[in-house]
Design a protein around this motif. Structure first.
Motif, short mmCIF file in Angstrom:
data_model
loop_
_atom_site.label_atom_id
_atom_site.label_comp_id
_atom_site.label_asym_id
_atom_site.label_seq_id
_atom_site.Cartn_x
_atom_site.Cartn_y
_atom_site.Cartn_z
N UNK A 490 -35.43 98.84 53.83
CA UNK A 490 -34.04 99.04 54.27
C UNK A 490 -33.96 98.73 55.75
N UNK A 491 -32.89 98.08 56.17
CA UNK A 491 -32.77 97.71 57.59
C UNK A 491 -31.31 97.59 57.99
N UNK A 492 -31.05 97.78 59.28
CA UNK A 492 -29.69 97.65 59.80
C UNK A 492 -29.63 96.75 61.02
N UNK A 493 -30.65 95.91 61.22
CA UNK A 493 -30.69 95.04 62.38
C UNK A 493 -31.37 95.65 63.57
N UNK A 494 -31.49 96.97 63.58
CA UNK A 494 -32.17 97.68 64.67
C UNK A 494 -33.43 98.38 64.17
N UNK A 495 -33.32 99.01 63.04
CA UNK A 495 -34.41 99.81 62.49
C UNK A 495 -34.75 99.34 61.08
N UNK A 496 -36.05 99.35 60.76
CA UNK A 496 -36.49 99.06 59.40
C UNK A 496 -37.19 100.28 58.82
N UNK A 497 -36.99 100.46 57.52
CA UNK A 497 -37.68 101.50 56.77
C UNK A 497 -38.44 100.84 55.63
N UNK A 498 -39.68 101.25 55.44
CA UNK A 498 -40.45 100.85 54.27
C UNK A 498 -40.55 102.07 53.35
N UNK A 499 -40.07 101.93 52.14
CA UNK A 499 -39.99 103.05 51.20
C UNK A 499 -40.84 102.71 49.98
N UNK A 500 -41.80 103.57 49.66
CA UNK A 500 -42.68 103.34 48.52
C UNK A 500 -42.75 104.60 47.66
N UNK A 501 -42.63 104.42 46.35
CA UNK A 501 -42.59 105.55 45.41
C UNK A 501 -43.51 105.25 44.23
N UNK A 502 -44.40 106.19 43.94
CA UNK A 502 -45.23 106.09 42.75
C UNK A 502 -44.53 106.85 41.62
#
Length: 550
Positions: A490-502
């Protein structure tokens, strides 16, 4: 506009709905203040501080209009008043004022596709074939042999037509026979329903949940629906034992004229800045396509939800990817509203046989996905589906198909506020549905005292979403499933998130994309020490990890 409606601050975020979180309240089962065993509007007002403490943006209240209650309020006989069992219009005004003071918006459930057969409109319509409202409902002559005009079926079982001896005609009912369908091809019907919408907007509501939004229009020619091949049937909308699944509902719903009406509805909403609507799209085959059509920018409602995440099969990593791929193809400009549970389906903790770790995992996933979010009362407590004995059943759907399908009562049992008595703090008298004994151990009061409770986890992940623009309204990319492992950015041009779910029972390894990632603490998941490194990280069953990069 009333004084209540003017209480919203002029700097209110007009796009609050985009990525917002809506808490659904089923009023019969939230809080009883009159001692009749049925929840009411004053009960909702009393409990609003609790709802506000969750950090959600809005509440959605299921129907409270005057009704015979054959389908518990989804059969309306007066759109402009409150049923006495729930209170009065003055009680509703107090609810609105209290919610706004607490920073909560109020959405109400509008049932526009049909009314009760006790509604004055229908009583006039059925009186003869020449009265002013004669074609306000879908009437049709029988075939020469006396049978219904076509093969349309009711979701609640059996034919979709009911014979009326006054007019010597059939009327259409997609649901109960006591819920006749309105004729949206008549512009007077549309005008009347938009007047109803304006009545509640003037009263201060911030939006609507539109029940069965794709059922408004029926085919003018009343053509037969074609059969659906067995391999295409599924029980997403109706239970497998219901022959409704045997048809492709090409003509009984999903008509193109719906788009013109939704444009009129949207134009009305736009007269009240900051209001929004979410539509319920009930279709097992075309849900995503309709979602895209109905949420096209400025042409329809702001958001819709289909039933992909409300289905019975476990929401696996490949299934999530499939749903979003379908969304991207069918509705690239649409806006989805995701829910795992609601008042019509088995609670997801039971539906997917989740333990508490699984419930935490899915709660976190829901807050990380692109779209808006609906939470159903008690979901934050981890409530399972209650077992309701046949003699206690209230839902006509369950009574019709029992025991192969037990209906919706198990997800509608009263909210549990405390464990001091069998009624869970919901009522001092016998509730309309029994409180499940096993729910008492999940009561709000008990969970408030435990920092590790699921309730507090919901508060944490809701706060996380609310404070991060990338999660609330940002883009979503690189979604992939590796077995049971789901991951995306997920990103908004300033910050990125990496999301991982088992989303499975075996351990899995995940490798974040290149970047300077920081482990997001405070929301559980995995050990922060295992969040970085060339070897990636290992997620145990139902574990997840969230990484952030500026």
């Amino acid at each position: 506009m009333t004084a209540t409606a003017m209480q919203l601050s002029p700097d209110t975020d007009l796009d609050w709905w985009k990525g917002g979180i809506i808490y659904q309240i089923y009023p019969r089962s939230f809080q009883d203040t009159t001692g009749d065993g049925i929840g009411d509007l004053n009960g909702i007002t009393q409990r609003l501080p609790y709802v506000a403490s969750l950090g959600v943006d809005a509440i959605w209240i299921s129907p409270f209009f005057t009704s015979p209650m054959k389908d518990f309020g989804y059969d309306v006989c007066d759109y402009r008043d409150v049923d006495p069992m729930f209170g009065t219009l003055e009680d509703f005004d107090r609810l609105i004022a209290t919610a706004h003071r607490l920073g909560l918006r109020v959405m109400i459930d509008l049932v526009l596709s049909h009314t009760s057969d006790a509604h004055p409109w229908f009583q006039e319509s059925r009186s003869d074939r020449s009265n002013p409202k004669a074609d306000w409902y879908v009437w049709a002559d029988p075939k020469p042999d006396g049978t219904p005009p076509n093969n349309w079926l009711s979701i609640f079982g059996g034919q979709g037509w009911h014979w009326d001896a006054r007019r010597l005609q059939y009327y259409l009912h997609n649901f109960l026979s006591s819920q006749p369908d309105l004729n949206f091809h008549n512009p007077d019907v549309q005008d009347a329903l938009l007047d109803v919408t304006r009545f509640w907007l003037d009263r201060g509501v911030d939006g609507f949940r539109l029940d069965t939004i794709n059922f408004y229009f029926a085919d003018k020619e009343l053509r037969d629906n074609p059969a659906l091949p067995p391999e295409k049937r599924n029980a997403t909308i109706a239970p497998a034992v219901n022959p409704y699944n045997h048809q492709e509902h090409l003509y009984s719903k999903n008509q193109p004229e719906n788009l013109d009406f939704l444009k009129r509805f949207r134009d009305l909403l736009d007269e009240y800045p900051g209001t929004a609507a979410v539509g319920e799209v009930g279709d097992a085959q075309l849900g995503m396509q309709l979602l895209g059509e109905y949420t096209r920018d400025g042409q329809g409602v702001q958001m819709c939800y289909a039933f992909e995440f409300l289905a019975g099969d476990l929401l696996t990593a490949p299934r999530v990817v499939e749903v979003f791929d379908k969304l991207e193809t069918a509705a690239p400009d649409g806006w989805a509203c995701w829910a795992l549970s609601n008042h019509d389906v088995t609670r997801h903790v039971t539906r997917w046989n989740l333990d508490e770790q699984g419930a935490r995992c899915y709660a976190t996933l829901l807050q990380c996905l692109r779209g808006s979010v609906c939470l159903y009362q008690g979901e934050e407590l981890g409530l399972n589906e209650a077992r309701v004995a046949y003699e206690d059943l209230q839902d006509p759907y369950g009574i019709e198909f029992w025991p192969e399908y037990v209906g919706r009562d198990g997800c509608r049992t009263p909210m549990v506020w405390e464990a001091s008595n069998q009624n869970g703090g919901f009522s001092e008298e016998k509730p309309w549905l029994p409180v499940a004994h096993e729910h008492l151990g999940n009561a709000v009061a008990l969970q408030e005292e435990r920092e590790d409770a699921l309730l507090h986890h919901y508060r944490r992940v809701i706060a996380m979403r609310a404070s991060e623009p990338a999660l609330r309204q940002g883009e979503q990319s690189q979604m992939k499933a590796d077995g049971d492992l789901l991951h995306f950015v997920r990103s908004d041009g300033t910050t990125r998130w990496f999301c991982a779910f088992n989303l499975g029972g075996d351990a899995a390894s995940v490798h974040p994309p290149e970047g300077d990632w920081t482990f997001v603490e405070g929301i559980g998941g995995t050990d922060p020490g295992r969040a970085t490194g060339a070897g990636g990280m290992r997620l145990g069953p139902w574990q997840y990890t969230l990484l952030k990069s500026a």
